[in-house]
Design a protein around this motif. Structure first.
Motif, PDB file in Angstrom:
ATOM      1  N   THR A  78       0.869  -1.179   0.000  1.00 17.92           N
ATOM      2  CA  THR A  78       0.000   0.000   0.000  1.00 17.92           C
ATOM      3  C   THR A  78       0.906   1.229   0.000  1.00 17.92           C
ATOM      4  OG1 THR A  78      -0.039   0.342   2.409  1.00 17.92           O
ATOM      5  CG2 THR A  78      -1.623  -1.247   1.503  1.00 17.92           C
TER       6      THR A  78
ATOM      7  N   LEU B  96       2.327  -5.418   2.322  1.00 21.21           N
ATOM      8  CA  LEU B  96       1.326  -6.028   3.198  1.00 21.21           C
ATOM      9  C   LEU B  96       1.779  -7.431   3.603  1.00 21.21           C
ATOM     10  CD1 LEU B  96      -1.905  -4.913   1.348  1.00 21.21           C
ATOM     11  CD2 LEU B  96      -1.445  -4.485   3.771  1.00 21.21           C
TER      12      LEU B  96
ATOM     13  N   VAL C 134      -5.637  -9.471   6.557  1.00 20.01           N
ATOM     14  CA  VAL C 134      -5.225  -8.760   5.338  1.00 20.01           C
ATOM     15  C   VAL C 134      -5.894  -9.409   4.127  1.00 20.01           C
ATOM     16  CG1 VAL C 134      -3.250  -8.322   3.801  1.00 20.01           C
ATOM     17  CG2 VAL C 134      -3.026  -7.948   6.279  1.00 20.01           C
TER      18      VAL C 134
ATOM     19  N   ARG D  77      -4.271  -3.863  13.815  1.00 23.88           N
ATOM     20  CA  ARG D  77      -3.528  -3.951  12.540  1.00 23.88           C
ATOM     21  C   ARG D  77      -2.010  -4.047  12.742  1.00 23.88           C
ATOM     22  NH1 ARG D  77      -7.671  -0.027  10.061  1.00 23.88           N
ATOM     23  NH2 ARG D  77      -9.163  -1.520   9.206  1.00 23.88           N
TER      24      ARG D  77
ATOM     25  N   HIS E  58      -1.710   4.987   3.652  1.00 27.67           N
ATOM     26  CA  HIS E  58      -2.937   4.206   3.849  1.00 27.67           C
ATOM     27  C   HIS E  58      -3.211   4.122   5.347  1.00 27.67           C
ATOM     28  CE1 HIS E  58      -6.013   1.181   3.569  1.00 27.67           C
ATOM     29  NE2 HIS E  58      -5.878   1.089   2.252  1.00 27.67           N
TER      30      HIS E  58
ATOM     31  N   ALA F  42      -9.515  -8.432   3.974  1.00 31.92           N
ATOM     32  CA  ALA F  42      -9.723  -7.025   3.583  1.00 31.92           C
ATOM     33  C   ALA F  42      -9.484  -6.844   2.088  1.00 31.92           C
ATOM     34  CB  ALA F  42      -8.794  -6.111   4.388  1.00 31.92           C
TER      35      ALA F  42
ATOM     36  N   ASP G 114      -2.238   2.796  11.173  1.00 26.71           N
ATOM     37  CA  ASP G 114      -2.663   1.963  12.314  1.00 26.71           C
ATOM     38  C   ASP G 114      -1.555   0.997  12.708  1.00 26.71           C
ATOM     39  OD1 ASP G 114      -5.151   3.073  12.583  1.00 26.71           O
ATOM     40  OD2 ASP G 114      -6.239   1.433  11.601  1.00 26.71           O
ATOM     41  N   SER G 115      -0.937   0.371  11.723  1.00 27.23           N
ATOM     42  CA  SER G 115       0.064  -0.654  11.997  1.00 27.23           C
ATOM     43  C   SER G 115       1.281  -0.042  12.703  1.00 27.23           C
ATOM     44  CB  SER G 115       0.472  -1.327  10.688  1.00 27.23           C
ATOM     45  OG  SER G 115       1.059  -2.575  10.921  1.00 27.23           O
TER      46      SER G 115
ATOM     47  N   TRP H 229      -4.321   1.807   6.999  1.00 31.02           N
ATOM     48  CA  TRP H 229      -3.866   0.520   7.546  1.00 31.02           C
ATOM     49  C   TRP H 229      -2.418   0.620   8.022  1.00 31.02           C
ATOM     50  CZ3 TRP H 229      -5.533  -3.027   2.851  1.00 31.02           C
ATOM     51  CH2 TRP H 229      -6.932  -3.042   2.758  1.00 31.02           C
TER      52      TRP H 229
ATOM     53  N   TRP I 204      -0.316  -6.261  10.050  1.00 31.04           N
ATOM     54  CA  TRP I 204      -0.804  -6.168   8.666  1.00 31.04           C
ATOM     55  C   TRP I 204       0.355  -5.933   7.687  1.00 31.04           C
ATOM     56  CZ3 TRP I 204      -6.163  -4.462   6.807  1.00 31.04           C
ATOM     57  CH2 TRP I 204      -7.148  -5.099   7.584  1.00 31.04           C
TER      58      TRP I 204
END
Ligand code: NOJ
Length: 522
Positions: free
Chosen positions: A102, A168, A175, A119, A106, A178, A111-112, A108, A122
């Motif tokens: 990504t 990812l 993952v 996440r 992003h 999603a 968050d990671s 995600w 992820w």
């Protein structure tokens, strides 16, 4: 037969196809305006390089939201209009899907980095090596180590491409779920399939072993090629990931999964998957990668590829894309006409890269105008991809009717579409004749390929279906060469041949190719 077997795929690089709002970058309304050209050209499906929201550090291959459209390109409503309009015109729409990585923007990844919203795992996070530094020797495709340090987590993350493109973790079921949902989002909107970015790279070694050195590396090559990607690509478990994606496309009727695969024949055919449950079209880049454009090298590729296809697998062929030097620059404009005849008479789905039908060539980009990170991060090694991404010249008006503004990359010296349409001898008109021949003659689209031979500079083969037979004879050389067999000329790269009957003792002109029709016996 499925549409993706009999059809011809056309790749649009959206930034460079057609600009509707004068900002110098192509967009979805521009693609809609260009669909008539694709119908006239005689192709069946349009593959659109990424149009998702993106910070554009890799021009759309750094996706920050899989279920939306970047405002630069338009809106979801524009996308829906595009699909509806394409379908009304009989064209399929294939979306570029970028599942390996990504954007670092992003949510995600944000968050990671912050270990929140479940996440944490992820992406591919690792502690520093015991003595400090990156956990493995893995290298980025765009120069430097493939591990980026993140202060917030106090860990490294893996990025096969730019540091702004974190990979990812496809070993994490969340993952997978999603990404499958993102695919369904577009399938429900009517897209007819996906071209999957770097399909063979989606799984890396779970033991994090170092890649071995590449004994063939020399300093003219990209720094990435110093190592052999033994532990970072083409891992056995990737086939489960591909099968999972295929299961999603199979939830919808008549969809296709195409995989980007820079692999030799014996490896790429494994991506058809167990029982054909992998990609329907694992891209075959053998002609795109070929250094030695000779009859014997191409005959050898065709023969080996046909021999290695698993039962039931359908072949495909590609001459160019937005990542590699253009075919007309690699082999010259006259030979590019022969290559077009080759592409459109081989057994298997042809993919045409935007502008190949104009014979577009690579445009040298002055250093100040370079946009591609591949060139900016490793200058001077001819790794830059801007030369093959220059805007499509629709007419000879100012801005070539590509844009009313300043184009994001300079125009090349290519002859515009409008001019080529008026010229029966143009590359464009040759392309159109070849696509219509392939449509009109099922032998070329679906027949078997037999008698593949190289005879000095001449490459020849036959296509057969029932009692119908076509013969293709291509002169890859710059001297006249003896032809082969007889028949009635159905297509030629040169004028004045079509309709004539050839029989024994005829010669091909330099860089000439012909397709001959053989009358059924009796
Ligand atoms: C392959 C794409 O075709 C290329 O343009 C891109 O830079 C890399 N994958 C990374 O997504």
């Amino acid at each position: 037969m499925e549409w993706w077997q009999t059809g011809i795929v056309y790749q649009v690089y959206p930034r460079s196809f057609r600009d509707s709002d004068g900002d110098g970058t192509g967009d979805l309304p521009g693609i809609i305006a260009g669909l008539e050209h694709l119908v006239w050209l005689g192709v069946d499906a349009v593959w659109i390089s990424p149009v998702y929201p993106s910070p554009m550090t890799d021009f759309g291959y750094d996706v920050s939201d899989y279920c939306a459209i970047d405002p630069l390109f338009g809106t979801l409503a524009d996308f829906d209009t595009l699909v509806a309009r394409a379908h009304a015109l009989g064209l399929r729409v294939i979306l570029d899907f970028v599942p390996n990585h990504t954007s670092d923007q992003h949510e995600w990844f944000i968050d990671s980095r912050n270990r929140r919203n479940g996440r944490e795992d992820w992406y591919i996070w690792r502690d520093a090596a015991p003595g400090g530094g990156p956990p493995t020797n893995w290298l980025s495709n765009f120069a430097g180590p493939a591990w980026g340090w993140d202060d917030r987590r106090g860990q490294y993350y893996y990025h096969a491409f730019l540091p702004t493109q974190p990979d990812l973790n496809w070993r994490n079921p969340a993952v997978v779920a999603a990404m499958h949902d993102a695919m369904r989002f577009w399938l429900r909107r009517g897209v007819d399939g996906f071209r999957v970015d770097v399909m063979w790279m989606m799984i890396k070694d779970d033991q994090f072993r170092d890649d071995p050195p590449n004994p063939a590396w020399h300093p003219g090559m990209s720094s990435h090629d110093r190592l052999l990607p033994v532990y970072t690509a083409d891992r056995p478990e990737v086939h489960d990931v591909v099968a999972g994606m295929r299961a999603v496309t199979d939830e919808f009727p008549a969809r296709v999964l195409i995989g980007e695969l820079y692999l030799p024949i014996d490896r790429l055919v494994t991506y058809y998957g167990l029982d054909g449950k992998g990609a329907q079209l694992p891209f075959n880049f053998q002609l795109l990668l070929l250094q030695d454009w000779s009859a014997s090298a191409i005959a050898d590729i065709i023969t080996r590829y046909e021999a290695e296809l698993p039962p039931g697998a359908w072949p495909n062929w590609v001459l160019g894309n937005h990542d590699r030097p253009r075919i007309a620059s690699r082999i010259g404009p006259a030979q590019a006409r022969v290559a077009a005849m080759l592409l459109l008479t081989l057994r298997g789905t042809p993919t045409v890269y935007m502008g190949e039908e104009l014979g577009m060539i690579d445009t040298p980009i002055p250093p100040a105008a370079v946009r591609d990170p591949a060139e900016l991060r490793e200058p001077g090694k001819a790794l830059g991809r801007d030369p093959e991404r220059t805007p499509f010249p629709w007419t000879d008006a100012p801005g070539h009717d590509f844009t009313t503004g300043t184009p994001w990359l300079p125009f090349g010296a290519d002859t515009p579409l409008s001019q080529q349409r008026e010229d029966a001898g143009s590359m464009l008109q040759l392309y159109r004749r070849l696509t219509s021949l392939r449509r009109a003659n099922p032998t070329l689209a679906t027949g078997a390929i037999t008698n593949v031979r190289a005879d000095g500079p001449v490459l020849r083969y036959e296509r057969t279906l029932g009692d119908r037979k076509s013969r293709v004879v291509l002169n890859l050389g710059v001297l006249p060469a003896a032809g082969w067999g007889g028949g009635k000329v159905a297509a030629s790269t040169h004028s004045g041949r079509v309709g004539t009957a050839l029989e024994g003792g005829w010669y091909l002109q330099p860089n000439e190719g012909v397709v001959l029709d053989i009358e059924p016996p009796g």
